[in-house]
Scaffold this active site. Sequence first.
Site, PDB file in Angstrom:
ATOM      1  N   TYR A 116      43.428  79.088  38.089  1.00  9.08           N
ATOM      2  CA  TYR A 116      42.298  79.002  37.324  1.00  9.08           C
ATOM      3  C   TYR A 116      40.968  79.838  37.921  1.00  9.08           C
ATOM      4  O   TYR A 116      40.897  79.601  39.287  1.00  9.08           O
ATOM      5  CB  TYR A 116      41.547  77.760  36.999  1.00  9.08           C
ATOM      6  CG  TYR A 116      42.614  76.823  35.969  1.00  9.08           C
ATOM      7  CD1 TYR A 116      42.653  77.349  34.665  1.00  9.08           C
ATOM      8  CD2 TYR A 116      43.234  75.614  36.269  1.00  9.08           C
ATOM      9  CE1 TYR A 116      43.710  76.614  33.812  1.00  9.08           C
ATOM     10  CE2 TYR A 116      43.922  74.918  35.508  1.00  9.08           C
ATOM     11  CZ  TYR A 116      44.113  75.251  34.311  1.00  9.08           C
ATOM     12  OH  TYR A 116      44.742  74.849  33.182  1.00  9.08           O
ATOM     13  N   LYS A 157      42.236  46.095  49.469  1.00  3.31           N
ATOM     14  CA  LYS A 157      41.432  46.506  48.357  1.00  3.31           C
ATOM     15  C   LYS A 157      42.125  47.742  47.907  1.00  3.31           C
ATOM     16  O   LYS A 157      42.681  48.521  48.913  1.00  3.31           O
ATOM     17  CB  LYS A 157      40.264  46.487  48.693  1.00  3.31           C
ATOM     18  CG  LYS A 157      39.501  47.307  49.769  1.00  3.31           C
ATOM     19  CD  LYS A 157      38.001  47.249  50.100  1.00  3.31           C
ATOM     20  CE  LYS A 157      37.592  48.058  51.151  1.00  3.31           C
ATOM     21  NZ  LYS A 157      36.429  47.713  52.147  1.00  3.31           N
TER      22      LYS A 157
HETATM   23  C1  LIG Z   1      36.535  47.534  53.269  1.00  4.29           C
HETATM   24  C2  LIG Z   1      35.792  46.643  54.054  1.00  4.29           C
HETATM   25  C3  LIG Z   1      36.236  46.224  55.326  1.00  4.29           C
HETATM   26  C4  LIG Z   1      37.494  46.951  56.018  1.00  4.29           C
HETATM   27  O1  LIG Z   1      36.988  48.345  56.448  1.00  4.29           O
HETATM   28  P1  LIG Z   1      37.666  49.474  57.336  1.00  4.29           P
HETATM   29  O2  LIG Z   1      36.650  50.305  57.922  1.00  4.29           O
HETATM   30  O3  LIG Z   1      38.666  50.034  56.408  1.00  4.29           O
HETATM   31  O4  LIG Z   1      38.509  48.552  58.299  1.00  4.29           O
HETATM   32  C5  LIG Z   1      35.831  45.183  55.927  1.00  4.29           C
HETATM   33  N1  LIG Z   1      35.162  44.364  55.401  1.00  4.29           N
HETATM   34  C6  LIG Z   1      34.468  44.563  54.307  1.00  4.29           C
HETATM   35  C7  LIG Z   1      33.234  43.991  53.824  1.00  4.29           C
HETATM   36  C8  LIG Z   1      34.777  45.837  53.621  1.00  4.29           C
HETATM   37  O5  LIG Z   1      33.904  46.106  52.421  1.00  4.29           O
END
Ligand SMILES: *Cc1c(COP(=O)(O)O)cnc(C)c1O
Length: 379
Positions: A271, A43
């Site tokens: 800045y 993702k």
């Molecule tokens: C993002 C996510 C993961 C992966 O988590 P990590 O800590 O990056 O391994 C697994 N399960 C769900 C439901 C998630 O949203």
Amino acid sequence: MIVTNSNATQRAWVEIDHQALINNVVALKKILAPHTKLMTVIKADAYGHGAVSVAKTVLGCGADYLAIATLSEGIELRKAQIKAPIMILGAINSAEEIEEVVKWQLEPTICTLSQGQVFAEVLARLGVSLSVHLKIDTGMSRLGTLWHKTVTFVKGIQNIAHLEIKSLYSHLATADDPDSRVMNLQHQRFRDAIEELKAHQIDIQALHLANSAGTMVGQDLHYDMVRVGLALYGLYPSVHLQNRVQLQPVMEVKARITQIKNVPADTGVSYGHSFKCDRPSTIAVIGIGYADGVPRLLSNKMKVIIRGKYVQQIGNITMDQIMLDITDFPDLKVGEIVTVLGQDGDLTITADDWARAIGTISWEILCGFKHRLPRINNE
Ligand SMILES: *Cc1c(COP(=O)(O)O)cnc(C)c1O
């Protein structure tokens, strides 16, 4: 080296080490319980690493399943001809979205019975069936039906024609915490739900619970599949889990020096003049800023590496540029490559270093690099 954009190395860029990615997949698979499948979580554009190219690499070296968060992330993968099963972690609720899910053969998560009923209507109208994953909430208090209502939830979904339940899963809230009490409670609730399903003669194809941290904690959390994100990219969810598996960071961020100038003592920089030179100084500008993914909160708190040496960043980080104090490095030239994140010689700067400095987590640092910088995929 495949340069995906001919101007890729002009100003600043992200380098993705696909061999490191492969090593991480292989190392993670070695610690999985027998028969446990590896779902790679890609993702948010594979945590800033580039979803399509990461998907191709991990599927080529043993990943069984892909997970993304949103519909458009799934469509991007299908448009790139990726055929592997793709689970959507986020909630899909509207008829329009469900039609797209069907069209692109994605596998959504169903979190409630009423959401399942929306699916039922659309699928009946289209006359097709769909593979789905059911989510129960064992203590994360995010998506999913509460664990003690699992049987009602699953039975309700089973009664809906057109929905094929591929798995049932839950998500751990504290698997990276050395204090395992909450995680154990969540695990107990997951087990209780499974027992209840068994008692009602309900058979579920696959069960899964573990994220990266859960995967590293131990095999009794692995079930039929693990959902690994962060570890894939070579970072550890927590210091205490670092001895469980050998991982290599996959992402490096580089930029070039775009201008060098000498200024007298007392000169303010950037800045707000949050930095004032306490001596006659040489300042280098590099072409990367917060719009690229360098958090502005790191202003005056970060270093970069040039020619195997740490160089201090000075003044407020701006949208497209940051300044360095190179007074002690008189040989540096415009065009010189700067390692912003990654390794150069014996020195490294990790996403964990940045996260610690500004009170966030490495996940957020990595995701910050998804927008503007070109990516170079090193095979
Ligand atoms: C993002 C996510 C993961 C992966 O988590 P990590 O800590 O990056 O391994 C697994 N399960 C769900 C439901 C998630 O949203």
